[in-house]
Design a protein around this motif. Structure first.
Motif, PDB file in Angstrom:
ATOM      1  N   VAL A  22      20.794  33.513  11.190  1.00 22.77           N
ATOM      2  CA  VAL A  22      20.657  34.419   9.406  1.00 22.77           C
ATOM      3  C   VAL A  22      22.258  34.090   9.559  1.00 22.77           C
ATOM      4  O   VAL A  22      23.438  33.966   9.661  1.00 22.77           O
ATOM      5  N   LEU A  23      22.848  35.113   8.303  1.00 22.71           N
ATOM      6  CA  LEU A  23      24.087  35.036   7.817  1.00 22.71           C
ATOM      7  C   LEU A  23      24.648  36.697   7.910  1.00 22.71           C
ATOM      8  O   LEU A  23      23.573  37.251   6.384  1.00 22.71           O
ATOM      9  N   ILE A  24      25.518  36.670   7.750  1.00 21.01           N
ATOM     10  CA  ILE A  24      26.261  37.903   7.896  1.00 21.01           C
ATOM     11  C   ILE A  24      27.753  38.596   6.378  1.00 21.01           C
ATOM     12  O   ILE A  24      28.758  36.707   7.317  1.00 21.01           O
ATOM     13  N   ILE A  25      28.109  38.878   6.042  1.00 22.94           N
ATOM     14  CA  ILE A  25      28.240  38.736   5.046  1.00 22.94           C
ATOM     15  C   ILE A  25      29.060  40.297   5.257  1.00 22.94           C
ATOM     16  O   ILE A  25      28.643  41.126   5.264  1.00 22.94           O
ATOM     17  N   ALA A  26      30.278  40.604   5.622  1.00 23.38           N
ATOM     18  CA  ALA A  26      31.058  41.618   6.034  1.00 23.38           C
ATOM     19  C   ALA A  26      32.364  42.263   4.482  1.00 23.38           C
ATOM     20  O   ALA A  26      32.314  41.264   4.051  1.00 23.38           O
ATOM     21  N   SER A  27      32.424  43.221   4.603  1.00 24.58           N
ATOM     22  CA  SER A  27      33.308  43.740   3.538  1.00 24.58           C
ATOM     23  C   SER A  27      34.719  44.072   4.458  1.00 24.58           C
ATOM     24  O   SER A  27      34.811  43.829   5.603  1.00 24.58           O
ATOM     25  N   TRP A  28      35.289  44.198   3.464  1.00 29.89           N
ATOM     26  CA  TRP A  28      37.306  44.372   3.679  1.00 29.89           C
ATOM     27  C   TRP A  28      37.429  45.768   4.801  1.00 29.89           C
ATOM     28  O   TRP A  28      38.596  45.643   4.918  1.00 29.89           O
ATOM     29  N   ASN A  29      36.450  46.989   4.059  1.00 35.98           N
ATOM     30  CA  ASN A  29      37.173  48.372   4.245  1.00 35.98           C
ATOM     31  C   ASN A  29      37.200  48.493   6.284  1.00 35.98           C
ATOM     32  O   ASN A  29      38.584  48.890   6.663  1.00 35.98           O
TER      33      ASN A  29
ATOM     34  N   LEU B 263      27.674  28.721   0.401  1.00 37.69           N
ATOM     35  CA  LEU B 263      27.209  30.112   1.482  1.00 37.69           C
ATOM     36  C   LEU B 263      25.836  30.188   1.449  1.00 37.69           C
ATOM     37  O   LEU B 263      24.524  30.004   1.659  1.00 37.69           O
ATOM     38  N   LEU B 264      25.479  31.028   0.029  1.00 38.46           N
ATOM     39  CA  LEU B 264      24.357  31.672  -0.672  1.00 38.46           C
ATOM     40  C   LEU B 264      23.198  30.993  -1.458  1.00 38.46           C
ATOM     41  O   LEU B 264      22.222  30.900  -1.573  1.00 38.46           O
ATOM     42  N   GLN B 265      24.045  29.743  -1.192  1.00 38.29           N
ATOM     43  CA  GLN B 265      23.204  28.246  -1.944  1.00 38.29           C
ATOM     44  C   GLN B 265      22.191  27.781  -0.751  1.00 38.29           C
ATOM     45  O   GLN B 265      21.454  27.090  -1.058  1.00 38.29           O
ATOM     46  N   GLN B 266      22.533  28.424   0.458  1.00 34.94           N
ATOM     47  CA  GLN B 266      22.310  27.938   1.581  1.00 34.94           C
ATOM     48  C   GLN B 266      20.460  28.313   1.292  1.00 34.94           C
ATOM     49  O   GLN B 266      20.687  29.933   1.587  1.00 34.94           O
ATOM     50  N   LYS B 267      20.098  27.527   2.619  1.00 39.55           N
ATOM     51  CA  LYS B 267      18.740  28.235   2.950  1.00 39.55           C
ATOM     52  C   LYS B 267      18.493  29.176   4.049  1.00 39.55           C
ATOM     53  O   LYS B 267      19.510  28.784   5.787  1.00 39.55           O
ATOM     54  N   TRP B 268      18.310  30.551   4.808  1.00 45.83           N
ATOM     55  CA  TRP B 268      18.555  31.333   5.396  1.00 45.83           C
ATOM     56  C   TRP B 268      17.036  32.108   6.389  1.00 45.83           C
ATOM     57  O   TRP B 268      16.587  32.509   5.094  1.00 45.83           O
ATOM     58  N   ASP B 269      17.387  32.971   7.066  1.00 45.12           N
ATOM     59  CA  ASP B 269      16.602  33.310   7.577  1.00 45.12           C
ATOM     60  C   ASP B 269      16.206  34.288   7.414  1.00 45.12           C
ATOM     61  O   ASP B 269      14.957  35.706   7.111  1.00 45.12           O
ATOM     62  N   LYS B 270      18.188  34.910   7.262  1.00 41.38           N
ATOM     63  CA  LYS B 270      18.123  36.422   6.693  1.00 41.38           C
ATOM     64  C   LYS B 270      19.365  36.853   5.890  1.00 41.38           C
ATOM     65  O   LYS B 270      20.287  35.757   6.904  1.00 41.38           O
ATOM     66  N   ILE B 271      19.833  37.327   5.604  1.00 42.59           N
ATOM     67  CA  ILE B 271      21.558  37.557   5.383  1.00 42.59           C
ATOM     68  C   ILE B 271      21.293  39.325   4.810  1.00 42.59           C
ATOM     69  O   ILE B 271      20.068  39.983   4.750  1.00 42.59           O
ATOM     70  N   PHE B 272      22.450  39.594   5.717  1.00 42.26           N
ATOM     71  CA  PHE B 272      22.677  40.639   5.515  1.00 42.26           C
ATOM     72  C   PHE B 272      24.587  41.387   5.293  1.00 42.26           C
ATOM     73  O   PHE B 272      25.181  39.963   5.792  1.00 42.26           O
ATOM     74  N   PHE B 273      24.265  41.700   3.970  1.00 41.67           N
ATOM     75  CA  PHE B 273      25.690  42.092   3.189  1.00 41.67           C
ATOM     76  C   PHE B 273      26.112  43.351   3.405  1.00 41.67           C
ATOM     77  O   PHE B 273      24.493  44.331   3.226  1.00 41.67           O
ATOM     78  N   THR B 274      26.969  43.726   3.437  1.00 41.20           N
ATOM     79  CA  THR B 274      27.616  44.956   3.560  1.00 41.20           C
ATOM     80  C   THR B 274      28.921  44.613   2.224  1.00 41.20           C
ATOM     81  O   THR B 274      29.965  44.181   2.142  1.00 41.20           O
ATOM     82  N   GLY B 275      28.512  45.445   1.035  1.00 42.24           N
ATOM     83  CA  GLY B 275      29.569  45.522   0.279  1.00 42.24           C
ATOM     84  C   GLY B 275      29.255  46.666  -1.335  1.00 42.24           C
ATOM     85  O   GLY B 275      28.902  47.402  -0.929  1.00 42.24           O
ATOM     86  N   SER B 276      29.923  45.965  -1.963  1.00 44.67           N
ATOM     87  CA  SER B 276      29.523  46.590  -3.332  1.00 44.67           C
ATOM     88  C   SER B 276      28.178  45.965  -3.793  1.00 44.67           C
ATOM     89  O   SER B 276      27.859  45.151  -3.679  1.00 44.67           O
ATOM     90  N   PRO B 277      27.571  47.422  -4.394  1.00 51.34           N
ATOM     91  CA  PRO B 277      26.274  47.153  -5.387  1.00 51.34           C
ATOM     92  C   PRO B 277      26.540  45.687  -6.815  1.00 51.34           C
ATOM     93  O   PRO B 277      25.116  45.038  -6.953  1.00 51.34           O
ATOM     94  N   ARG B 278      27.815  45.331  -7.147  1.00 50.40           N
ATOM     95  CA  ARG B 278      27.803  43.915  -7.977  1.00 50.40           C
ATOM     96  C   ARG B 278      27.278  43.232  -6.888  1.00 50.40           C
ATOM     97  O   ARG B 278      26.546  41.687  -7.532  1.00 50.40           O
ATOM     98  N   VAL B 279      28.124  42.833  -6.675  1.00 50.54           N
ATOM     99  CA  VAL B 279      27.865  42.388  -4.945  1.00 50.54           C
ATOM    100  C   VAL B 279      26.685  41.701  -4.231  1.00 50.54           C
ATOM    101  O   VAL B 279      26.220  40.600  -4.567  1.00 50.54           O
ATOM    102  N   GLY B 280      26.475  43.239  -4.593  1.00 48.13           N
ATOM    103  CA  GLY B 280      24.597  43.043  -3.831  1.00 48.13           C
ATOM    104  C   GLY B 280      23.913  42.316  -4.485  1.00 48.13           C
ATOM    105  O   GLY B 280      22.884  41.863  -4.107  1.00 48.13           O
TER     106      GLY B 280
END
Length: 483
Positions: free
Chosen positions: A111-118, A179-196
């Protein structure tokens, strides 16, 4: 930053670890969670320093919103993990007798976890708690906009957690894109709707399931209070939900406030008084208010105030200091509804107050806009509460407090519509990073002959009754054995 070849090699190693089965055991999962607790406790001062360097957070705020949250969540998972991992019995209709069914929670994989800065520590590690609890291997991508915290995570996690199963890959936007170009079994993203949207578009290529924790304009409904003590507590909680969480840079924080016109001036006076108690006469000198993350965000927020009609609506605050990345807690009364401050997520220390003829109009006001991540409603009116519950939609709904729902491991946290989808915290984090696999166990006897051709009227009637009346299942079963 890793080259593409090095990144792919690292991910291949993580996949091999998952295939080996080492992450599936209860012992491995608990050992990693305990190691995460050690990381937090042994590096508390380093985390405080990193959060202050990136965001100017006071240690109390840093512990409340980052370290404490993570320790609480980790301990919660440790105390329930064995129960969550146990197979769940699946009650089957009598028609299936003597078949047995169960549901097994199995890890998804890598799984890939992409975190936010706040909240750069908690938003990186809180999803990781769920990924580990569920038995996955994981890559954590911290936010490059909080470089001190990103560096801390990249250097510390390998010292505590299993490096063959969990990796931190830091870097900028180019690393995120690779990272997003790779194959994952799950992506968990926290951030803005634009990047979402970017994350979701990339996930389509491999049909990767995603959880998107986004933002939105979280409204607060503020009713009148006959009890002055309740009113004072409510005002403090409003301040806490707007300015005390990373200076308003929180997706779950208050974005704007709805109040009856006749009560607005009283509310504004109370907010001003409490703000002075919180931050003193000169908030710029206070060490209890976080700063804006960077100049880009500062300029975005200052641009929201450039409209002359918006500036004219300021009733408190409004001072800015770009060198110190400081924006004073600012209250605006009835800014234009078509201005950017009322159409874009604010994500900063600016609070628009919109007045209504009566508080019931708040429901229509909220429903005329995209579904928010959270709605807060301060009221003792039970009829209004019922209407808000039944007539609005949001990721969460909290009465008479703010942000507290985010801290509750027993409740799911997540958005709806443009504020995101998927949920986590507590058992919901475990479920987010798990696949619930149905397992059916059936003996070879008895065999139901009515399920096979050649077809006839008896078999049609038998199947029709079997589907309609489960309580007749056993009788039908034996009637249909030889027909």
């Amino acid at each position: 930053m890793e080259a593409k070849e090095g990144m792919e090699e690292s991910l291949a190693g993580l996949r091999e670890t998952f295939k080996s089965g080492r992450t599936r055991s209860l012992a491995w999962r608990k050992s990693q969670l305990r190691a995460l607790l050690d990381l937090l406790r042994e590096n508390e001062e380093r985390i405080f320093k990193a959060l202050h360097q990136d965001l100017g957070k006071h240690p109390v705020e840093a512990f409340r919103d980052e370290i404490g949250v993570l320790e609480k969540s980790t301990n919660f998972c440790l105390s329930h993990l064995e129960e969550w991992m146990a197979p769940k019995k699946g009650p089957l209709p009598l028609l299936f007798f003597p078949t047995k069914g169960e549901v097994l929670s199995e890890p998804l994989g890598l799984v890939l976890i992409i975190a936010s800065w706040n909240f750069p520590i908690s938003l990186a590690l809180d999803p990781l708690i769920g990924a580990i609890s569920a038995g996955n291997t994981a890559v954590v991508k911290p936010s490059e906009l909080a470089p001190a915290c990103s560096s801390f995570l990249a250097s510390s996690i390998p010292l505590y957690l299993d490096t063959k199963a969990i990796k931190v890959i830091d870097g900028g936007q180019d690393v995120g894109e690779k990272l997003l170009q790779q194959k994952w079994d799950k992506i968990f993203f926290t951030g803005s709707p634009r990047v979402g949207r970017v994350v979701m578009s990339a996930a389509v290529k491999h049909l990767t399931p995603v959880t998107l924790e986004l933002g939105g304009k979280c409204p607060t409904i503020f009713d009148s209070f006959p009890d002055s003590r309740d009113l004072k507590v409510a005002v403090k909680r409003i301040l806490g939900g707007k300015w005390c969480a990373c200076s308003g840079q929180a997706c779950v924080g208050i974005d704007y406030l709805l109040v009856e016109e006749k009560f607005a001036s009283t509310l504004i006076d109370l907010l001003k008084k409490e703000l002075e108690k919180f931050y003193g006469e000169n908030p710029k000198e206070s060490n209890s208010i976080s700063r804006i993350i960077n100049k880009q965000q500062f300029r975005r927020l200052s641009d929201l105030l450039k409209d002359p009609l918006v500036r004219a609506s300021i009733v408190h605050g409004g001072s800015l200091d770009e060198d110190k990345l400081f924006i004073e807690p600012t209250i605006l009364l009835n800014p234009p509804l078509d201005a950017a401050i009322m159409t874009e997520e604010i994500f900063g220390p600016l609070l628009p107050i919109i007045t209504l003829n009566n508080i019931e109009e708040s429901i229509e006001f909220i429903n005329s806009r995209p579904k928010p991540l959270a709605i807060y409603a301060f009221t003792t009116n039970e009829t209004l509460k019922r209407r808000i519950i039944s007539e609005t939609s949001s990721g969460s709904l909290t009465f008479n407090d703010t942000i507290l729902q985010y801290l509750c491991d027993a409740l799911p946290f997540g958005g709806v519509g443009q504020s995101g989808f998927g949920r986590y915290h507590g058992k919901y984090s475990f479920d987010t990073f798990s696949h619930e696999k149905a397992v059916l166990r059936r003996p070879f006897f008895p065999e139901l002959e009515a399920r096979y051709p050649p077809w006839n009227d008896f078999k049609m009637n038998f199947i029709r009754l079997a589907y309609s009346f489960h309580y007749l299942g056993i009788i039908l079963l034996f009637l249909g054995l030889k027909r």
